[in-house]
Write an enzyme that holds these catalytic residues in place. Structure first.
Site, short mmCIF file in Angstrom:
data_model
loop_
_atom_site.label_atom_id
_atom_site.label_comp_id
_atom_site.label_asym_id
_atom_site.label_seq_id
_atom_site.Cartn_x
_atom_site.Cartn_y
_atom_site.Cartn_z
N SER A 193 0.78 -1.07 -0.13
CA SER A 193 -0.13 -0.08 -0.05
C SER A 193 0.77 1.34 0.04
O SER A 193 1.51 1.32 -0.92
CB SER A 193 -0.81 0.07 1.44
OG SER A 193 -1.97 1.04 1.09
N ASP A 289 -8.26 -2.81 -7.21
CA ASP A 289 -7.71 -2.66 -6.02
C ASP A 289 -8.75 -2.22 -5.02
O ASP A 289 -9.46 -1.12 -5.30
CB ASP A 289 -6.66 -1.57 -6.32
CG ASP A 289 -5.69 -1.38 -4.98
OD1 ASP A 289 -6.53 -0.70 -3.81
OD2 ASP A 289 -4.62 -1.88 -4.84
N HIS A 356 -6.29 -5.72 -1.70
CA HIS A 356 -5.26 -4.88 -1.27
C HIS A 356 -4.43 -5.49 -0.45
O HIS A 356 -4.59 -5.71 0.47
CB HIS A 356 -6.05 -3.48 -0.74
CG HIS A 356 -5.06 -2.34 -0.78
ND1 HIS A 356 -4.65 -1.74 -1.80
CD2 HIS A 356 -4.60 -1.76 0.45
CE1 HIS A 356 -4.04 -0.73 -1.36
NE2 HIS A 356 -3.89 -0.74 -0.14
#
Length: 418
Positions: A193, A289, A356
């Site tokens: 991330s 995502d 994610h």
């Protein structure tokens, strides 16, 4: 006699009920115990290390506390190999949002847990992490809110906020170099991330810190954020990234190959900055995502009535119209990745999942039911790419064709805000 019969029937009923409940409870206890055993076998817990001497150099978290990391030493053939994982956790784009982080682990090392579970890419067993299990494995904690790019000298005496992410990165690197990373034979900078974005932005810097003969590559997991319009047509994510770069004074720490060509805040987007990166880079990302769908494509500002909330919680709850918009996002994502240009040194694993971050959890990193492309797990694809056994550049068919996905389902009471 009738009352006695009723009493006996009532007692027998309760005895049976208690037995049934006891059976259910035992089943749940077995499930919980199995889950605990599984977690313990698939992961280890690693102590925290604080870089206390970094404070004197101004390399600190948002609240002024020292940087921190967790380090599990390598052994055997991996004793001179280093895997550095940058923690993720979003960003803060102004004084208000940075103050909100100042009091938790994303802004203060004082609030971080002392023991952190290492699993997936950070696992220490060959059967769970075949290519990196015996490397020196490090997780750098994230407490600056800028993907380790900020550097503002002044500290407002009222807020006490320190914007020093770039200094934190260098301070931890210096500490690790002194602990043996200066002799690294192989090294990989990775992250998830916001940490995945940092792995891209710092990729060349990381290579430059290591000996010339070291084999260095970078892995970005869910860090390829694209400059897309939201469902209302506004450039929401572009404005947000601009605020981050401005607040943290990040421009001078973004790749110069990008900042010399365009507005520095745009260089926070990998689609612009990754083009000039010379170090081999592997981009792992879900085409749908979940963070970008929730925060870039359909943020609350663009969806004040919450029509996207159920869809963002669970992709199975998306309407046909919403799925069509998400298919459009996927196509834009693929075009953006393709726009980086051809490079045989680059790795790509772009699956059509609603997810994610897929490297830090064992079930998505390397297991019999893990996500696959071309019949390869993420762990196998990354390992083969790093060791130059075989290149890997694969996309996927559109949702819902990929049956290997572990699609995220979120708590409907939660609605993460940017």
């Amino acid at each position: 006699m009738r009352d006695l019969t009723k009493a006996l029937s009532f007692t027998i009923f309760h005895v049976r009920l208690i037995r049934i409940m006891r059976g259910i409870l035992l089943q749940w206890l077995h499930i919980v115990m199995y889950a605990v055993i599984l977690v313990r076998t698939e992961s280890i817990y690693v102590n925290i290390t604080y870089v206390q001497d970094a404070v004197a150099r101004g390399a600190v978290c948002l609240d002024g506390s020292p940087p921190a990391y967790h380090f599990d030493k390598g052994y055997g053939t991996g004793v001179n190999n280093w895997l550095i994982q940058l923690e993720g956790g979003g960003w803060c784009n102004n004084v208000t949002t940075c103050l909100a982080r100042k009091g938790n682990r994303l802004g203060s090392s004082k609030q971080m847990v002392k023991l952190l579970a290492f699993s997936g890419l950070l696992g220490n067993k060959a059967r769970f992490n075949p290519d990196f299990y015996n490397w020196n494995r490090v997780k750098i904690r994230y407490c600056d809110g800028s993907s380790f790019t900020g550097d503002v000298e002044a500290v407002n005496p009222v807020t006490g906020l320190h914007y020093r992410g770039a200094r934190v990165f260098l301070a931890v690197m210096k500490d690790l170099l002194a602990k043996g990373m200066k002799d690294a034979e192989n090294a990989m900078l990775s992250g998830c991330s916001a940490g995945g974005l940092a792995a891209i932005l710092h990729c060349d810097n990381f290579k430059n810190l290591l000996p010339i003969g070291t084999k260095v590559k970078c892995l970005s997991d869910a860090g390829f954020f694209i400059n897309t319009k939201d469902v209302s047509g506004a450039q929401h994510i572009e404005t947000y990234f601009n605020d981050i770069v401005t607040t943290h004074g990040s421009a001078k720490n973004l790749p110069p190959s990008c900042t010399l060509r365009m507005r520095p805040s745009l260089c926070f987007f990998p689609q612009y900055s990754a083009r000039g990166i010379r170090t081999p880079l592997f981009v792992l990302n879900a085409a749908y995502d979940s963070w970008q769908i929730k925060n870039a494509l359909a943020p609350i500002d663009a969806d004040p009535r919450g029509r996207w909330h159920n869809c963002e919680t669970d992709i199975l709850k998306c309407s046909s119209t919403q799925l069509q918009i998400m298919q459009g996002f996927r196509l834009e994502f693929i075009r953006t990745i393709t726009g980086l240009g051809l490079s045989m040194s680059r790795g790509l694993f772009i699956n059509s999942c609603y997810a994610h971050c897929q490297t830090e959890m064992q079930e998505t990193w390397f297991r019999s039911d893990s996500p696959k492309l071309n019949n390869k797990t993420i762990a196998k694809a990354v390992g083969d790419w790093f060791y130059d056994k075989s290149p890997f550049q694969r996309g996927d068919c559109p949702y819902p064709c990929d049956r290997t996905c572990h699609n995220r389902v979120f708590d409907p009471q939660e609605h993460p805000l940017i």
